[in-house]
Design a protein around this motif. Sequence first.
Motif, PDB file in Angstrom:
ATOM      1  N   PRO A 233       0.834  -1.211   0.000  1.00 41.11           N
ATOM      2  CA  PRO A 233       0.000   0.000   0.000  1.00 41.11           C
ATOM      3  C   PRO A 233       0.866   1.257   0.000  1.00 41.11           C
ATOM      4  O   PRO A 233       1.888   1.319   0.682  1.00 41.11           O
ATOM      5  N   THR A 257      -3.553   3.643  -6.614  1.00 43.14           N
ATOM      6  CA  THR A 257      -4.673   4.084  -5.786  1.00 43.14           C
ATOM      7  C   THR A 257      -5.221   2.983  -4.893  1.00 43.14           C
ATOM      8  O   THR A 257      -5.802   3.257  -3.847  1.00 43.14           O
ATOM      9  N   ASP A 258      -5.049   1.715  -5.299  1.00 42.13           N
ATOM     10  CA  ASP A 258      -5.557   0.611  -4.477  1.00 42.13           C
ATOM     11  C   ASP A 258      -4.475  -0.450  -4.352  1.00 42.13           C
ATOM     12  O   ASP A 258      -3.356  -0.264  -4.814  1.00 42.13           O
ATOM     13  N   ALA A 259      -4.791  -1.551  -3.722  1.00 41.73           N
ATOM     14  CA  ALA A 259      -3.786  -2.585  -3.442  1.00 41.73           C
ATOM     15  C   ALA A 259      -4.017  -3.856  -4.258  1.00 41.73           C
ATOM     16  O   ALA A 259      -3.490  -4.906  -3.933  1.00 41.73           O
ATOM     17  N   ASP A 260      -4.803  -3.766  -5.330  1.00 44.45           N
ATOM     18  CA  ASP A 260      -5.035  -4.924  -6.198  1.00 44.45           C
ATOM     19  C   ASP A 260      -3.737  -5.256  -6.932  1.00 44.45           C
ATOM     20  O   ASP A 260      -3.162  -4.404  -7.606  1.00 44.45           O
ATOM     21  N   SER A 323      -4.775   3.936  -0.909  1.00 39.67           N
ATOM     22  CA  SER A 323      -4.392   2.529  -0.773  1.00 39.67           C
ATOM     23  C   SER A 323      -3.937   2.230   0.648  1.00 39.67           C
ATOM     24  O   SER A 323      -4.177   1.139   1.172  1.00 39.67           O
TER      25      SER A 323
END
Length: 424
Positions: A233, A257-260, A323
Amino acid sequence: MLRKLLFWSLAVLFPFPLVQTYDSLADDPPQLKFYIFLGLIAYTWWLLSIALSVRPSWLHRFVGLPAIYGLHGMLGVLAVVAAYVHREFSYSPSGLARDLGDWSFYTALAVLCFSVFFMSGWLVDRSILLLRAKGILEKVVRHQLSVWVHRLNLAVVAMIWLHVHLLVRVNQYFAFMVLFDLYTVTALSAYAWKKWIAPDTYLMGTVVSNEARGGSTRRVSLGLDSKSATLQPGDFFFLRFEGAAAVSREWHPFSVTDADQKTLTFTIRQHGDFTRRLEGVEVGARVRLEGPFGRFDSIIQDRDSEAPLVFVGMGAGVAPLLSLAAAHHTTRRIHLLWAVRRPEDAYYRDVLEEYQAASGDRLQVTINVGRFRREDLVGTLSREAVKKGAFFIVGPNNAVVANQRLLRRIGVSSRRIHQERLTM
């Protein structure tokens, strides 16, 4: 702090073997030796600066890219100073060697002046007048030109290498010349490998969406060919769009922006000559990714789990903080402060509301139109956050500098303020 101290000691340790070898072999007068030492130190600093410019993957998790960029910049300045003293007080019987020394010095000085103004925030982030002047000049001096000017450091190294090989006073010592050439080949090989060979091993992805967010921001999502297993993150990547006619092929840094780990989303403010052309990138375009980079999550993991976290994002700078909030909003006390230009620019308000609802009152969000002022911070932040909290700031360079000053003025220790400005 210890990590950074060890890292900055490279400036002293790296030139030492070369200087010590020459000192043990040469019988020049002590005063002349001193000026030769300065020339050798300047040269090794340029080599180290080139090596650091490739963002060594084994180093960035240890100290972070801001520290690497900081040492890179300082080595450039100190090398020019050392080279100036060497040039003024040493002498050479070879006319070509003298000319090469002069050409390399003036080229390095020109690159330094250009880089300080266009590629770093040392001056423009602290002066509104200089920032406006840079904005005007950048209409002519594009980012790609800036990158190529910075690469003139390679020409500087080549001229100095030949300069040394022409000096009988120096080239008569075989062991020294072998070590001198080993320094040069090692640094330039690392640069060549990272720039022309390593990219073939980087992650590849495909643009799956490219949407406008607010008046001057885009949300670009990339489907990766394989998972980014080391992504944490708050991390960011350097992106290069392959075969996209609308944008440059130079590398540019953007935060996730995210942790995918399979589909990465980037929130990008359209500010420079490169990002303004992102709307021309079509779905299906191929992208190469270098990274991930970042130390925000490692810093959080090392802190007391009961100490509050304060995230300060300006505009699209909220991206890595989102994130981090997604990863920690159910286990840590977090206060996220987001400054936007217009109310409609708060395009992640619904996402933050979802995180708040699931956080069990651990996540607090404050969205402000316009930058946070001192009275805003004093009235918004708790006394515990000011005394014990860890602060993470992301945004435009001048805004990061301004917020650091505000936080220190209200009592936040500089050791608890973390930021990742991506200027070189």
